[in-house]
Design an enzyme around this catalytic site. Structure first.
Site, PDB file in Angstrom:
ATOM      1  N   ALA A 121       0.912  -1.216  -0.239  1.00 28.56           N
ATOM      2  CA  ALA A 121       0.022  -0.016   0.143  1.00 28.56           C
ATOM      3  C   ALA A 121       0.453   1.055  -0.148  1.00 28.56           C
ATOM      4  O   ALA A 121       2.098   1.042   0.743  1.00 28.56           O
ATOM      5  CB  ALA A 121      -1.119   0.274   1.116  1.00 28.56           C
ATOM      6  N   GLU A 159      -3.189 -12.041  -5.219  1.00 27.75           N
ATOM      7  CA  GLU A 159      -4.428 -12.336  -5.168  1.00 27.75           C
ATOM      8  C   GLU A 159      -4.789 -10.986  -4.576  1.00 27.75           C
ATOM      9  O   GLU A 159      -4.303 -10.402  -4.523  1.00 27.75           O
ATOM     10  CB  GLU A 159      -5.025 -13.503  -3.749  1.00 27.75           C
ATOM     11  CG  GLU A 159      -4.740 -14.755  -4.146  1.00 27.75           C
ATOM     12  CD  GLU A 159      -4.381 -15.016  -2.560  1.00 27.75           C
ATOM     13  OE1 GLU A 159      -4.628 -16.591  -3.131  1.00 27.75           O
ATOM     14  OE2 GLU A 159      -5.445 -14.841  -2.110  1.00 27.75           O
ATOM     15  N   TYR A 184      -0.039  -4.039 -11.058  1.00 29.68           N
ATOM     16  CA  TYR A 184       0.188  -5.524 -11.490  1.00 29.68           C
ATOM     17  C   TYR A 184       0.677  -5.834 -12.756  1.00 29.68           C
ATOM     18  O   TYR A 184       1.718  -6.526 -13.311  1.00 29.68           O
ATOM     19  CB  TYR A 184      -0.769  -6.186 -10.334  1.00 29.68           C
ATOM     20  CG  TYR A 184      -0.204  -6.085  -9.327  1.00 29.68           C
ATOM     21  CD1 TYR A 184       0.874  -5.347  -8.254  1.00 29.68           C
ATOM     22  CD2 TYR A 184      -1.438  -6.813  -8.482  1.00 29.68           C
ATOM     23  CE1 TYR A 184       0.495  -5.107  -6.651  1.00 29.68           C
ATOM     24  CE2 TYR A 184      -1.849  -6.539  -7.429  1.00 29.68           C
ATOM     25  CZ  TYR A 184      -0.197  -6.250  -6.601  1.00 29.68           C
ATOM     26  OH  TYR A 184      -0.948  -5.062  -5.256  1.00 29.68           O
TER      27      TYR A 184
HETATM   28  C1  LIG Z   1      -2.009  -0.348  -5.320  1.00 33.94           C
HETATM   29  C2  LIG Z   1      -1.088   1.185  -4.773  1.00 33.94           C
HETATM   30  C3  LIG Z   1      -0.119   0.477  -4.327  1.00 33.94           C
HETATM   31  C4  LIG Z   1      -0.523   1.645  -6.482  1.00 33.94           C
HETATM   32  O1  LIG Z   1       0.134   2.626  -5.830  1.00 33.94           O
HETATM   33  P1  LIG Z   1       0.251   3.995  -6.225  1.00 33.94           P
HETATM   34  O2  LIG Z   1       1.673   4.560  -5.639  1.00 33.94           O
HETATM   35  O3  LIG Z   1      -0.550   4.649  -5.839  1.00 33.94           O
HETATM   36  O4  LIG Z   1       1.185   3.410  -7.615  1.00 33.94           O
HETATM   37  P2  LIG Z   1       1.523   4.224  -9.121  1.00 33.94           P
HETATM   38  O5  LIG Z   1       1.196   5.722  -8.903  1.00 33.94           O
HETATM   39  O6  LIG Z   1       2.687   3.646  -8.769  1.00 33.94           O
HETATM   40  O7  LIG Z   1       0.577   3.763 -10.720  1.00 33.94           O
HETATM   41  C5  LIG Z   1       1.262   2.857 -10.788  1.00 33.94           C
HETATM   42  C6  LIG Z   1       0.588   2.337 -11.987  1.00 33.94           C
HETATM   43  O8  LIG Z   1      -0.751   1.689 -11.500  1.00 33.94           O
HETATM   44  C7  LIG Z   1      -1.793   2.066 -12.139  1.00 33.94           C
HETATM   45  N1  LIG Z   1      -2.888   2.726 -11.249  1.00 33.94           N
HETATM   46  C8  LIG Z   1      -2.158   3.489 -10.459  1.00 33.94           C
HETATM   47  N2  LIG Z   1      -3.613   4.266  -9.392  1.00 33.94           N
HETATM   48  C9  LIG Z   1      -4.596   3.838  -9.830  1.00 33.94           C
HETATM   49  C10 LIG Z   1      -5.421   4.607 -10.698  1.00 33.94           C
HETATM   50  N3  LIG Z   1      -6.415   5.198  -9.440  1.00 33.94           N
HETATM   51  N4  LIG Z   1      -6.038   3.846 -11.590  1.00 33.94           N
HETATM   52  C11 LIG Z   1      -6.304   3.417 -12.836  1.00 33.94           C
HETATM   53  N5  LIG Z   1      -4.595   2.757 -12.695  1.00 33.94           N
HETATM   54  C12 LIG Z   1      -3.902   3.429 -11.579  1.00 33.94           C
HETATM   55  C13 LIG Z   1      -0.821   2.314 -13.328  1.00 33.94           C
HETATM   56  O9  LIG Z   1      -1.131   1.542 -14.593  1.00 33.94           O
HETATM   57  C14 LIG Z   1       0.234   3.403 -12.752  1.00 33.94           C
HETATM   58  O10 LIG Z   1       0.497   3.397 -14.166  1.00 33.94           O
HETATM   59  P3  LIG Z   1       0.952   4.270 -15.036  1.00 33.94           P
HETATM   60  O11 LIG Z   1       0.567   5.856 -13.535  1.00 33.94           O
HETATM   61  O12 LIG Z   1       2.107   4.808 -15.807  1.00 33.94           O
HETATM   62  O13 LIG Z   1      -0.423   4.963 -15.650  1.00 33.94           O
HETATM   63  C15 LIG Z   1      -2.495   2.483  -3.946  1.00 33.94           C
HETATM   64  O14 LIG Z   1      -3.395   2.471  -5.020  1.00 33.94           O
HETATM   65  C16 LIG Z   1      -2.888   1.528  -3.054  1.00 33.94           C
HETATM   66  O15 LIG Z   1      -2.033   1.888  -1.706  1.00 33.94           O
HETATM   67  N6  LIG Z   1      -3.841   1.001  -3.036  1.00 33.94           N
HETATM   68  C17 LIG Z   1      -4.608   0.779  -1.328  1.00 33.94           C
HETATM   69  C18 LIG Z   1      -4.088   0.167  -0.835  1.00 33.94           C
HETATM   70  C19 LIG Z   1      -4.262  -1.807  -2.199  1.00 33.94           C
HETATM   71  O16 LIG Z   1      -4.427  -1.981  -3.080  1.00 33.94           O
HETATM   72  N7  LIG Z   1      -3.416  -2.755  -2.221  1.00 33.94           N
HETATM   73  C20 LIG Z   1      -2.565  -3.046  -3.646  1.00 33.94           C
HETATM   74  C21 LIG Z   1      -3.708  -4.609  -2.599  1.00 33.94           C
HETATM   75  S1  LIG Z   1      -2.601  -6.002  -1.540  1.00 33.94           S
END
Ligand SMILES: CC(C)(COP(=O)(O)OP(=O)(O)OC[C@H]1O[C@@H](n2cnc3c(N)ncnc32)[C@H](O)[C@@H]1OP(=O)(O)O)[C@@H](O)C(=O)NCCC(=O)NCCS
Length: 152
Positions: free
Chosen positions: A67, A99, A111
């Site tokens: 996260a 998952e 992912y």
């Molecule tokens: C999933 C999570 C870890 C992504 O982290 P993040 O730092 O926001 O992601 P990034 O900025 O590095 O983005 C990487 C890629 O993810 C995808 N992505 C990130 N946020 C997105 C959104 N809101 N909608 C669609 N795609 C998204 C994109 O493909 C992006 O690549 P791009 O910028 O080249 O399009 C974050 O949203 C999070 O912490 N979510 C809540 C916890 C969670 O769901 N954890 C995973 C399951 S355990």
């Protein structure tokens, strides 16, 4: 900076987890994860902004949890943390499994960007706050060149 998680990081990590998960891991689970798994954090100016927990198993690994703090999402930190954490794995895994909730588009896209592919669907796997359930997408990332040819 991306580095291994230590016990002093657990309160900040558990706080982020509470902000993003409907069924968050407890502090005790994170304390155990510091020793049991490869747990990493991404920090800036001494502040923990996110975490990633990978479980190495023989020549494979499972991505258990990751996260980024809600105020820091969408800046590339999740991708940076995931790639660096995979590179830090000492067992040099052939493949990595995870998952993810079917509704978690941001995570699924992250992912996929990191070359994970969907291989299966586990029906009604995750509980939802409304008492219903949702499917889990099972994804795998091939880490060795030979194995990755199977997907291309
Ligand atoms: C999933 C999570 C870890 C992504 O982290 P993040 O730092 O926001 O992601 P990034 O900025 O590095 O983005 C990487 C890629 O993810 C995808 N992505 C990130 N946020 C997105 C959104 N809101 N909608 C669609 N795609 C998204 C994109 O493909 C992006 O690549 P791009 O910028 O080249 O399009 C974050 O949203 C999070 O912490 N979510 C809540 C916890 C969670 O769901 N954890 C995973 C399951 S355990």
């Amino acid at each position: 900076m991306i580095r291994l998680m230590n016990a002093a990081d657990v309160p900040a990590v558990a706080e982020i987890e509470k902000l993003v998960q409907s069924h968050p891991w407890s502090k005790k689970q994170f304390e155990d994860a510091v020793n049991a798994y490869q747990s990493t954090v991404i920090e800036e100016n001494g502040e923990v902004l996110g975490f990633c927990i990978l479980q190495p198993v023989l020549d494979e690994a499972n991505l258990l949890l990751m996260a980024i703090h809600p105020s820091q999402q969408g800046k590339g930190l999740g991708y940076e943390l995931l790639e660096a954490s995979i590179a830090m794995l000492k067992n040099n895994p052939v493949q990595i499994f995870l998952e993810v909730r079917e509704s978690n588009t941001a995570a699924v896209k992250l992912y996929e960007k990191s070359d994970f592919h969907q291989i299966d669907l586990r029906k009604n796997y995750y509980p939802k706050p409304d008492g219903k359930r949702e499917h889990a997408i099972i994804m795998v990332k091939a880490c060795s060149d030979d194995f990755s040819k199977l997907f291309n």
